[in-house]
Motif scaffolding. Structure first.
Motif, PDB file in Angstrom:
ATOM      1  N   ARG A 293      -3.505   4.621  10.827  1.00 40.41           N
ATOM      2  CA  ARG A 293      -2.984   4.027   9.598  1.00 40.41           C
ATOM      3  C   ARG A 293      -1.461   3.822   9.639  1.00 40.41           C
ATOM      4  O   ARG A 293      -0.752   4.036   8.658  1.00 40.41           O
ATOM      5  CB  ARG A 293      -3.365   4.865   8.387  1.00 40.41           C
ATOM      6  CG  ARG A 293      -4.870   4.948   8.134  1.00 40.41           C
ATOM      7  CD  ARG A 293      -5.115   5.443   6.735  1.00 40.41           C
ATOM      8  NE  ARG A 293      -6.504   5.659   6.415  1.00 40.41           N
ATOM      9  CZ  ARG A 293      -7.407   4.707   6.153  1.00 40.41           C
ATOM     10  NH1 ARG A 293      -7.054   3.436   6.233  1.00 40.41           N
ATOM     11  NH2 ARG A 293      -8.629   5.018   5.826  1.00 40.41           N
TER      12      ARG A 293
ATOM     13  N   ARG B  12     -14.642   4.758   9.729  1.00 43.13           N
ATOM     14  CA  ARG B  12     -13.618   4.662   8.699  1.00 43.13           C
ATOM     15  C   ARG B  12     -13.181   3.218   8.475  1.00 43.13           C
ATOM     16  O   ARG B  12     -13.045   2.766   7.334  1.00 43.13           O
ATOM     17  CB  ARG B  12     -12.417   5.546   9.080  1.00 43.13           C
ATOM     18  CG  ARG B  12     -11.255   5.511   8.069  1.00 43.13           C
ATOM     19  CD  ARG B  12     -11.720   5.781   6.646  1.00 43.13           C
ATOM     20  NE  ARG B  12     -12.433   7.022   6.515  1.00 43.13           N
ATOM     21  CZ  ARG B  12     -11.850   8.175   6.167  1.00 43.13           C
ATOM     22  NH1 ARG B  12     -10.563   8.209   5.944  1.00 43.13           N
ATOM     23  NH2 ARG B  12     -12.578   9.260   6.049  1.00 43.13           N
ATOM     24  N   VAL B  13     -12.958   2.470   9.552  1.00 47.40           N
ATOM     25  CA  VAL B  13     -12.548   1.073   9.381  1.00 47.40           C
ATOM     26  C   VAL B  13     -13.685   0.252   8.770  1.00 47.40           C
ATOM     27  O   VAL B  13     -13.437  -0.660   7.972  1.00 47.40           O
ATOM     28  CB  VAL B  13     -12.053   0.467  10.718  1.00 47.40           C
ATOM     29  CG1 VAL B  13     -13.175   0.180  11.669  1.00 47.40           C
ATOM     30  CG2 VAL B  13     -11.220  -0.787  10.477  1.00 47.40           C
TER      31      VAL B  13
ATOM     32  N   ASP C 291     -15.904   1.434   6.547  1.00 47.25           N
ATOM     33  CA  ASP C 291     -15.922   1.766   5.120  1.00 47.25           C
ATOM     34  C   ASP C 291     -14.765   1.092   4.389  1.00 47.25           C
ATOM     35  O   ASP C 291     -14.928   0.597   3.264  1.00 47.25           O
ATOM     36  CB  ASP C 291     -15.850   3.282   4.933  1.00 47.25           C
ATOM     37  CG  ASP C 291     -17.109   3.993   5.426  1.00 47.25           C
ATOM     38  OD1 ASP C 291     -18.139   3.312   5.631  1.00 47.25           O
ATOM     39  OD2 ASP C 291     -17.045   5.220   5.622  1.00 47.25           O
ATOM     40  N   ASP C 292     -13.582   1.082   5.010  1.00 52.08           N
ATOM     41  CA  ASP C 292     -12.426   0.431   4.393  1.00 52.08           C
ATOM     42  C   ASP C 292     -12.674  -1.066   4.233  1.00 52.08           C
ATOM     43  O   ASP C 292     -12.364  -1.654   3.195  1.00 52.08           O
ATOM     44  CB  ASP C 292     -11.173   0.653   5.244  1.00 52.08           C
ATOM     45  CG  ASP C 292     -10.644   2.080   5.150  1.00 52.08           C
ATOM     46  OD1 ASP C 292     -11.094   2.825   4.259  1.00 52.08           O
ATOM     47  OD2 ASP C 292      -9.794   2.440   5.973  1.00 52.08           O
TER      48      ASP C 292
ATOM     49  N   VAL D 156      -7.954   0.107  12.598  1.00 54.98           N
ATOM     50  CA  VAL D 156      -7.821   1.376  11.887  1.00 54.98           C
ATOM     51  C   VAL D 156      -6.489   2.057  12.195  1.00 54.98           C
ATOM     52  O   VAL D 156      -6.025   2.916  11.452  1.00 54.98           O
ATOM     53  CB  VAL D 156      -9.001   2.321  12.228  1.00 54.98           C
ATOM     54  CG1 VAL D 156      -8.824   2.960  13.595  1.00 54.98           C
ATOM     55  CG2 VAL D 156      -9.194   3.376  11.145  1.00 54.98           C
TER      56      VAL D 156
ATOM     57  N   VAL E 254      -2.881   0.575   6.067  1.00 55.12           N
ATOM     58  CA  VAL E 254      -3.999   0.077   5.271  1.00 55.12           C
ATOM     59  C   VAL E 254      -3.779  -1.364   4.779  1.00 55.12           C
ATOM     60  O   VAL E 254      -4.696  -2.182   4.839  1.00 55.12           O
ATOM     61  CB  VAL E 254      -4.290   1.028   4.091  1.00 55.12           C
ATOM     62  CG1 VAL E 254      -5.353   0.427   3.170  1.00 55.12           C
ATOM     63  CG2 VAL E 254      -4.752   2.382   4.613  1.00 55.12           C
TER      64      VAL E 254
ATOM     65  N   GLU F 142      -6.247  -4.573   5.405  1.00 55.54           N
ATOM     66  CA  GLU F 142      -6.715  -5.398   4.283  1.00 55.54           C
ATOM     67  C   GLU F 142      -6.443  -6.881   4.560  1.00 55.54           C
ATOM     68  O   GLU F 142      -7.291  -7.738   4.297  1.00 55.54           O
ATOM     69  CB  GLU F 142      -6.034  -4.972   2.995  1.00 55.54           C
ATOM     70  CG  GLU F 142      -6.516  -5.734   1.771  1.00 55.54           C
ATOM     71  CD  GLU F 142      -5.845  -5.285   0.495  1.00 55.54           C
ATOM     72  OE1 GLU F 142      -6.418  -5.480  -0.584  1.00 55.54           O
ATOM     73  OE2 GLU F 142      -4.716  -4.728   0.586  1.00 55.54           O
TER      74      GLU F 142
END
Length: 246
Positions: A86, A138-139, A141-142, A186, A190, A194
């Motif tokens: 991140r 994680r990436v 889910d984001d 990832v 963040v 996005e």
């Protein structure tokens, strides 16, 4: 991969043909450069484009090599080692426990529990594999959260999102409305992740990087240019290279 020869050096690049492309265009991808040409472009026309942009290609390849040399290197996955996450270098804490599988969690750094009976010879490989799997989840889910945040409001809902180990792209959007994302995103802040998700979502409506495409990106993320600039400037930060101790 296609190959362009400059002197005695062979330079690999990605060649893409498109029915929508009206002229050839060059762009930089994470570890190479890409040439987009009209579907009917001949080998002679492609060679002419590359020759006209020879100086740009040399400069770009040198720049990518410099960034590759600056990439984070991990010699062992032990307490105190650091990897990017991140947008920041993040410390690993490794602890043995009585379980049978490596467990990864995050709390002001990566907390990794490994089986106490894990052999030193296999420890690094198994920890790295478990860490990669955790990061990919994680990436994913984001990315789904960003799609939920922006998709309905702007009419940009993909059929699905898949996280892949792409060598030459940060993301892609297929004609089947499925979005693919490079899991190395990832490692970026963040807001940069996005931006990458929104970029591919906007391709659901506009397939090329025409002005209308960027207008749409700007309606979703008014500060998209700063986020894109970070991504363009920090490819070397997005990952690690594992080196074995001799």
């Amino acid at each position: 991969m296609a190959v362009y020869r400059i002197g005695s050096q062979d330079i690999e690049y990605t060649l893409r043909r498109s029915l929508r492309a009206r002229k050839a265009s060059l762009s930089v991808t994470p570890k190479s450069f890409e040439l987009l040409v009209p579907e009917a472009a001949t080998d002679e026309q492609i060679s002419a484009v590359l020759d006209r942009r020879r100086a740009w290609i040399i400069e770009t390849v040198q720049h990518m090599a410099e960034r590759a040399r600056a990439q984070t290197r991990v010699y062992q996955f032990v307490t105190g080692a650091k990897i990017p996450y991140r947008g920041r270098m993040t410390r690993l804490t490794i602890e043995p426990f009585d379980g049978s599988l490596v467990e990864v969690s995050f709390r002001n750094g990566f907390q990794i529990r490994k089986p106490a009976d894990l052999s030193p010879e296999s420890s690094d490989t198994i920890i790295e594999s478990a860490l990669r799997l955790w990061l990919k989840r994680r990436v994913r889910d984001d990315a789904r959260a960003f799609i939920d945040r922006h998709g309905e409001r702007h009419g940009l809902k993909p059929r699905s999102v898949q996280i892949k180990d792409q060598k030459h792209l940060w993301g892609s959007c297929g004609k089947d409305r499925r979005i693919n994302l490079n899991w190395h995103l990832v490692f970026a802040p963040v807001p940069v992740l996005e931006y990458a998700v929104v970029h591919e979502m906007c391709h659901l409506k506009y397939r090329n990087h025409e002005p209308r495409f960027w207008d749409l990106v700007g309606r979703v993320l008014p500060d998209w240019e700063a986020r894109k600039q970070w991504l363009d400037n920090n490819e070397n930060f997005l990952g690690w290279e594992t080196l074995k101790v001799s």
